[in-house]
Structure formats: structure tokens, C-alpha cells
Design a protein around this motif. Structure first.
Motif, PDB file in Angstrom:
ATOM      1  N   ALA A 119       0.625  -1.454  -0.228  1.00 17.50           N
ATOM      2  CA  ALA A 119       0.298   0.161  -0.303  1.00 17.50           C
ATOM      3  C   ALA A 119       0.745   1.244   0.642  1.00 17.50           C
ATOM      4  N   GLN A 120       0.930   2.356  -1.134  1.00 20.87           N
ATOM      5  CA  GLN A 120       1.739   3.315  -1.681  1.00 20.87           C
ATOM      6  C   GLN A 120       0.298   4.842  -0.668  1.00 20.87           C
ATOM      7  N   THR A 121       1.935   5.477  -0.456  1.00 24.14           N
ATOM      8  CA  THR A 121       0.784   6.863   0.592  1.00 24.14           C
ATOM      9  C   THR A 121       2.244   8.127   0.284  1.00 24.14           C
ATOM     10  N   GLY A 122       1.853   8.575   0.607  1.00 29.92           N
ATOM     11  CA  GLY A 122       2.815   9.955   0.864  1.00 29.92           C
ATOM     12  C   GLY A 122       3.254  10.732   0.024  1.00 29.92           C
ATOM     13  N   ASP A 123       2.113  10.933  -1.254  1.00 19.06           N
ATOM     14  CA  ASP A 123       1.949  12.383  -1.887  1.00 19.06           C
ATOM     15  C   ASP A 123       1.263  13.514  -1.389  1.00 19.06           C
ATOM     16  N   VAL A 124       2.670  14.354  -0.890  1.00 22.30           N
ATOM     17  CA  VAL A 124       2.349  15.605  -0.045  1.00 22.30           C
ATOM     18  C   VAL A 124       1.328  16.476  -0.836  1.00 22.30           C
ATOM     19  N   SER A 125       2.245  16.138  -1.617  1.00 25.19           N
ATOM     20  CA  SER A 125       1.299  17.831  -3.503  1.00 25.19           C
ATOM     21  C   SER A 125       0.502  17.665  -3.978  1.00 25.19           C
ATOM     22  N   PHE A 126       0.038  16.133  -4.480  1.00 20.65           N
ATOM     23  CA  PHE A 126      -1.095  16.268  -4.563  1.00 20.65           C
ATOM     24  C   PHE A 126      -2.002  15.126  -4.419  1.00 20.65           C
ATOM     25  N   GLY A 127      -1.824  13.702  -3.023  1.00 23.85           N
ATOM     26  CA  GLY A 127      -2.486  13.756  -2.025  1.00 23.85           C
ATOM     27  C   GLY A 127      -3.153  13.505  -1.076  1.00 23.85           C
ATOM     28  N   LYS A 128      -3.841  14.715  -0.849  1.00 21.24           N
ATOM     29  CA  LYS A 128      -4.475  15.300   0.365  1.00 21.24           C
ATOM     30  C   LYS A 128      -5.601  15.241  -0.297  1.00 21.24           C
ATOM     31  N   PHE A 129      -6.695  14.760   0.208  1.00 18.21           N
ATOM     32  CA  PHE A 129      -7.771  14.312   0.689  1.00 18.21           C
ATOM     33  C   PHE A 129      -8.409  15.941   0.549  1.00 18.21           C
ATOM     34  N   GLY A 130      -9.516  16.360  -0.013  1.00 17.00           N
ATOM     35  CA  GLY A 130      -9.952  17.193   0.345  1.00 17.00           C
ATOM     36  C   GLY A 130     -11.285  17.766  -1.025  1.00 17.00           C
ATOM     37  N   ASP A 131     -11.958  19.267  -0.358  1.00 17.30           N
ATOM     38  CA  ASP A 131     -12.340  19.514  -2.238  1.00 17.30           C
ATOM     39  C   ASP A 131     -11.724  19.268  -3.588  1.00 17.30           C
ATOM     40  N   GLN A 132     -10.904  20.241  -3.465  1.00 17.96           N
ATOM     41  CA  GLN A 132      -9.692  20.733  -4.681  1.00 17.96           C
ATOM     42  C   GLN A 132      -9.251  18.920  -5.519  1.00 17.96           C
ATOM     43  N   PHE A 133      -9.478  17.617  -4.295  1.00 14.36           N
ATOM     44  CA  PHE A 133      -8.614  16.247  -4.710  1.00 14.36           C
ATOM     45  C   PHE A 133      -8.871  15.397  -5.764  1.00 14.36           C
ATOM     46  N   ASP A 134      -8.136  15.467  -6.638  1.00 15.81           N
ATOM     47  CA  ASP A 134      -7.798  14.488  -8.071  1.00 15.81           C
ATOM     48  C   ASP A 134      -7.245  13.327  -7.859  1.00 15.81           C
ATOM     49  N   MET A 135      -7.748  12.489  -8.330  1.00 14.56           N
ATOM     50  CA  MET A 135      -7.384  11.090  -7.704  1.00 14.56           C
ATOM     51  C   MET A 135      -6.582  10.424  -8.954  1.00 14.56           C
ATOM     52  N   ARG A 136      -6.635  11.440 -10.192  1.00 14.63           N
ATOM     53  CA  ARG A 136      -5.721  10.916 -11.434  1.00 14.63           C
ATOM     54  C   ARG A 136      -4.564  11.807 -11.210  1.00 14.63           C
ATOM     55  N   MET A 137      -4.744  12.456 -10.224  1.00 11.99           N
ATOM     56  CA  MET A 137      -2.877  13.014  -9.945  1.00 11.99           C
ATOM     57  C   MET A 137      -2.148  12.618  -8.440  1.00 11.99           C
ATOM     58  N   PRO A 154      17.635   5.562  -9.075  1.00 13.06           N
ATOM     59  CA  PRO A 154      17.404   5.515  -7.415  1.00 13.06           C
ATOM     60  C   PRO A 154      18.212   6.355  -6.043  1.00 13.06           C
ATOM     61  N   ASN A 155      17.915   7.692  -7.004  1.00 14.86           N
ATOM     62  CA  ASN A 155      17.860   9.099  -6.065  1.00 14.86           C
ATOM     63  C   ASN A 155      17.078  10.002  -5.917  1.00 14.86           C
ATOM     64  N   SER A 156      16.059   9.124  -6.064  1.00 15.19           N
ATOM     65  CA  SER A 156      14.866  10.513  -6.560  1.00 15.19           C
ATOM     66  C   SER A 156      13.879   9.570  -5.497  1.00 15.19           C
ATOM     67  N   ALA A 157      13.832   9.216  -4.419  1.00 14.23           N
ATOM     68  CA  ALA A 157      12.581   8.825  -3.834  1.00 14.23           C
ATOM     69  C   ALA A 157      12.720  10.377  -2.713  1.00 14.23           C
ATOM     70  N   ASN A 158      11.405  10.746  -2.234  1.00 16.12           N
ATOM     71  CA  ASN A 158      11.027  12.247  -1.717  1.00 16.12           C
ATOM     72  C   ASN A 158      10.206  12.083  -0.326  1.00 16.12           C
ATOM     73  N   SER A 159       9.005  11.774  -0.587  1.00 21.60           N
ATOM     74  CA  SER A 159       7.743  11.604   0.321  1.00 21.60           C
ATOM     75  C   SER A 159       7.154  10.849   0.220  1.00 21.60           C
ATOM     76  N   GLN A 160       7.034   9.714  -0.933  1.00 17.86           N
ATOM     77  CA  GLN A 160       6.549   8.732  -0.750  1.00 17.86           C
ATOM     78  C   GLN A 160       6.537   7.418  -0.286  1.00 17.86           C
ATOM     79  N   PHE A 161       5.558   6.494   0.068  1.00 11.28           N
ATOM     80  CA  PHE A 161       6.566   5.132   1.136  1.00 11.28           C
ATOM     81  C   PHE A 161       5.090   4.539   0.814  1.00 11.28           C
TER      82      PHE A 161
END
Length: 184
Positions: free
Chosen positions: A72-90, A123-130
Motif C-alpha cells: 500500500a503506497q501513500t505519501g504524495d504531499v503535493s497531490f495526494g491530500k484528500f479534500g475539496d480540490q482532490f483529484d485521484m488522477r494526480m 535510485p536517488n529520487s525518493a522524496n516523500s512517498q512510502f
């Protein structure tokens, strides 16, 4: 106090302190997951994750990619915040405003409950997603940075809403991390 300052500044965590995350999950899965972060294995990744959690960046972020029998993957703090403007495609296309991290590969195997950092082909591209492993995935060993292990709440992880197809894209309303707290 110094540890908290180091976390805010994004500096590596001191291996002398046991750091973890407590994640409150809501949706099809409801409950708390506790993760022991392995700062001695991946100090820079743990520092980044704990700094983002301390800032509240992970609060209301969805599980955008969930593959049965894998993870199960999560952690996209740029496009993954649930709310009014949330777009699951992003969801899943972003990271944070912090720099990407140099890999910290180890010999810790990808067993059930292991938490690893998501990345692109670089391999050096990890940021916030886990991601959290539902089952062993030894083909990931030495290729993705391990940052922790679930110590409590694996039954909550097991209940996270599954995605569809090979991509694991979650249809409809995904489960989300309501609140992520750094523990010591």
C-alpha cells in the motif's frame, strides 16, 4: 529539544533516539498503525519523513496505489491530500518541496510489514512517498530504501482499500492517513 530542531531543519536524526510514526487511518480501514523508523539504516530518509510528519504534511494524504498481496503506497504531499480540490488522477505524481534523497540501500529484507521509500527509475529520487508491504517482496531488496517496520496495527494495513489492475490505482474514495504523529 535539539532533536525536534534537527527534524524541522531536515537534518539527519540521531541514532541514539528511537523514533517512530503513529498513523491514524480512515476509510475501509480504520485504526492506528505504529511504525518503528530505522534511523540507523536510513538516517536521511527518516529525517525527511519525520520532518514532513512533524509539519503535518502527511495529514489527510491518501493511499493512492494499493496492490493486493504486495503493498500500500501513500505519501504524495503535493497531490495526494484528500479534500475539496482532490483529484485521484494526480495522486502519486508528486512529492514534497524538499529535495530528493540519495539512496540508502541496506541488507534489511522486504518482509511483511516493512516500510520502504517509493521512487522513480532513478535510485536517488525518493522524496516523500512510502509504502507498506502486505507480504514479502524480496525482489525489492537492495533496490529501495527501507525506512521502518510496522510494530502495531498490521490488521489495519491489511484492511486498506485495494486498487485495481497492475497499477493498483484505487477507485472511488481511497483510504487516507488522517493524522501522522512522530513518536519517540
Amino acid at each position: 529539544m535539539l532533536r525536534n530542531l534537527a527534524l524541522v531543519l531536515g537534518l539527519a536524526a540521531s541514532p541514539a533516539f528511537a523514533t517512530g510514526l503513529e498513523i491514524e487511518i480512515a476509510g475501509e480501514a480504520n485504526g492506528v498503525v505504529k511504525i518503528d523508523l530505522l534511523e540507523e539504516v536510513a538516517p536521511n530518509h527518516v529525517a525527511q519523513i519525520t520532518a514532513l510528519a512533524a509539519e503535518g504534511a502527511y495529514d489527510d494524504v491518501v493511499f493512492h496505489r494499493v496492490i493486493e498481496g504486495f503493498m500500500a503506497q501513500t505519501g504524495d504531499v503535493s497531490f495526494g491530500k484528500f479534500g475539496d480540490q482532490f483529484d485521484m488522477r494526480m495522486a502519486g505524481r508528486g512529492g514534497s518541496d524538499r529535495p530528493d534523497l540519495k539512496q540508502e540501500f541496506s541488507d534489511v529484507p522486504y518482509d511483511r510489514g516493512v516500510v520502504g521509500m517509493a521512487r522513480s527509475n532513478d535510485p536517488n529520487s525518493a522524496n516523500s512517498q512510502f509504502f507498506i508491504m502486505f507480504a514479502e517482496g524480496y525482489f525489492l531488496n537492495g533496490q529501495y530504501t527501507v525506512i521502518g517496520r510496522v510494530t502495531e496495527g498490521m490488521e489495519v494495513v491489511d484492511a486498506i482499500k485495494r486498487g485495481q489492475g497492475r497499477s493498483g490505482a484505487v477507485p472511488g474514495e481511497p483510504d487516507r492517513m488522517v493524522k501522522v504523529t512522530v513518536t519517540e
